[in-house]
Design an enzyme around this catalytic site. Structure first.
Site, PDB file in Angstrom:
ATOM      1  N   ASP A 129      28.015  39.203  35.557  1.00 35.22           N
ATOM      2  CA  ASP A 129      28.004  40.129  36.694  1.00 35.22           C
ATOM      3  C   ASP A 129      28.654  41.461  36.307  1.00 35.22           C
ATOM      4  O   ASP A 129      29.558  41.943  36.983  1.00 35.22           O
ATOM      5  CB  ASP A 129      28.714  39.503  37.898  1.00 35.22           C
ATOM      6  CG  ASP A 129      28.406  40.233  39.201  1.00 35.22           C
ATOM      7  OD1 ASP A 129      27.388  40.956  39.263  1.00 35.22           O
ATOM      8  OD2 ASP A 129      29.191  40.095  40.150  1.00 35.22           O
ATOM      9  N   GLY A 167      30.592  35.186  45.291  1.00 34.74           N
ATOM     10  CA  GLY A 167      30.676  33.754  45.557  1.00 34.74           C
ATOM     11  C   GLY A 167      32.061  33.385  46.061  1.00 34.74           C
ATOM     12  O   GLY A 167      32.289  32.298  46.559  1.00 34.74           O
ATOM     13  N   VAL A 213      37.882  38.092  47.478  1.00 40.70           N
ATOM     14  CA  VAL A 213      39.009  38.644  46.734  1.00 40.70           C
ATOM     15  C   VAL A 213      39.888  39.390  47.731  1.00 40.70           C
ATOM     16  O   VAL A 213      39.419  40.270  48.451  1.00 40.70           O
ATOM     17  CB  VAL A 213      38.553  39.579  45.594  1.00 40.70           C
ATOM     18  CG1 VAL A 213      39.765  40.127  44.843  1.00 40.70           C
ATOM     19  CG2 VAL A 213      37.619  38.847  44.637  1.00 40.70           C
ATOM     20  N   GLY A 232      36.975  42.314  48.424  1.00 44.74           N
ATOM     21  CA  GLY A 232      35.713  42.070  47.744  1.00 44.74           C
ATOM     22  C   GLY A 232      35.161  40.696  48.052  1.00 44.74           C
ATOM     23  O   GLY A 232      35.906  39.786  48.408  1.00 44.74           O
ATOM     24  N   LYS A 278      41.660  35.584  44.159  1.00 43.30           N
ATOM     25  CA  LYS A 278      40.268  35.147  44.287  1.00 43.30           C
ATOM     26  C   LYS A 278      40.260  33.739  44.868  1.00 43.30           C
ATOM     27  O   LYS A 278      40.903  32.834  44.334  1.00 43.30           O
ATOM     28  CB  LYS A 278      39.601  35.171  42.916  1.00 43.30           C
ATOM     29  CG  LYS A 278      38.134  34.899  42.941  1.00 43.30           C
ATOM     30  CD  LYS A 278      37.543  35.119  41.553  1.00 43.30           C
ATOM     31  CE  LYS A 278      36.045  35.112  41.627  1.00 43.30           C
ATOM     32  NZ  LYS A 278      35.433  35.611  40.402  1.00 43.30           N
TER      33      LYS A 278
END
Length: 140
Positions: free
Chosen positions: A130, A18, A21, A15, A34
Site C-alpha cells: 500500500d 483495514g 489509526v 486514518g 493501529k
C-alpha cells in the site's frame, strides 16, 4: 466508544484502511495506535490473532533495522489487538499539497529513503502492498 488502550489516551481518529489509526497520548508524548476495525476484531479467529502478533513482531524488527521505517513501540492482542507506533506529523501527500511540487533533489532524496526501507523489508520477506503518498510518513 474506546477512549483508552494500554494506558494510551485516544485523542482522535487520523486514518482508516483495514484498521483504524488513532492519535494517542501517554505521559505527554504523542503516538499513533493501529487497531483493527471493531467489526473485524469480533470475528478474529485464533490464527488471525497470531498473524497479527507475527506482523507486529516483524514490523518491530524491521524498524530496528532501518531508520526510515516507522518505529513500533509496543503491541499486544489484549484487551484487543493494537500496535503503538511513533507519531509522524506529516506525509508526502500533505507536503505536496503545501509545496505544490518538489525539486529533483528532494524527489531523489525521498525516493532513495523509500527504496532503502523497502529493500530492508523485502530482505525479510515483507511486501508493503500500500505504497502511496499518504503512507510516506515524515517525522519533521
Amino acid at each position: 466508544m474506546l477512549n483508552e488502550i494500554a494506558g494510551y489516551r485516544l485523542i482522535k481518529l487520523i486514518g482508516t484502511n483495514g484498521s483504524e489509526v488513532w492519535l494517542a497520548e501517554k505521559n505527554g508524548e504523542k503516538y499513533a495506535i493501529k487497531i483493527p476495525r471493531a467489526n473485524l476484531i469480533k470475528t478474529f479467529r485464533k490464527e488471525e490473532l497470531e498473524g497479527f502478533l507475527e506482523k507486529a513482531k516483524m514490523w518491530k524488527k524491521l524498524c530496528e533495522k532501518h531508520e526510515n521505517i516507522v518505529e513500533v513501540r509496543e503491541y499486544d492482542i489484549k484487551p484487543l489487538p493494537f500496535i503503538v507506533m511513533e507519531y509522524c506529523e506529516t506525509n508526502l501527500r500533505k507536503i505536496l499539497k503545501e509545496k505544490g511540487k518538489l525539486s529533483i533533489e528532494e524527489c531523489e532524496k525521498i525516493a532513495l529513503k523509500i527504496a532503502e526501507a523497502l529493500d530492508v523489508a523485502h530482505h525479510y520477506g515483507v511486501v508493503h502492498r500500500d505504497i502511496k503518498p499518504e503512507n510516506i510518513l515524515f517525522r519533521r
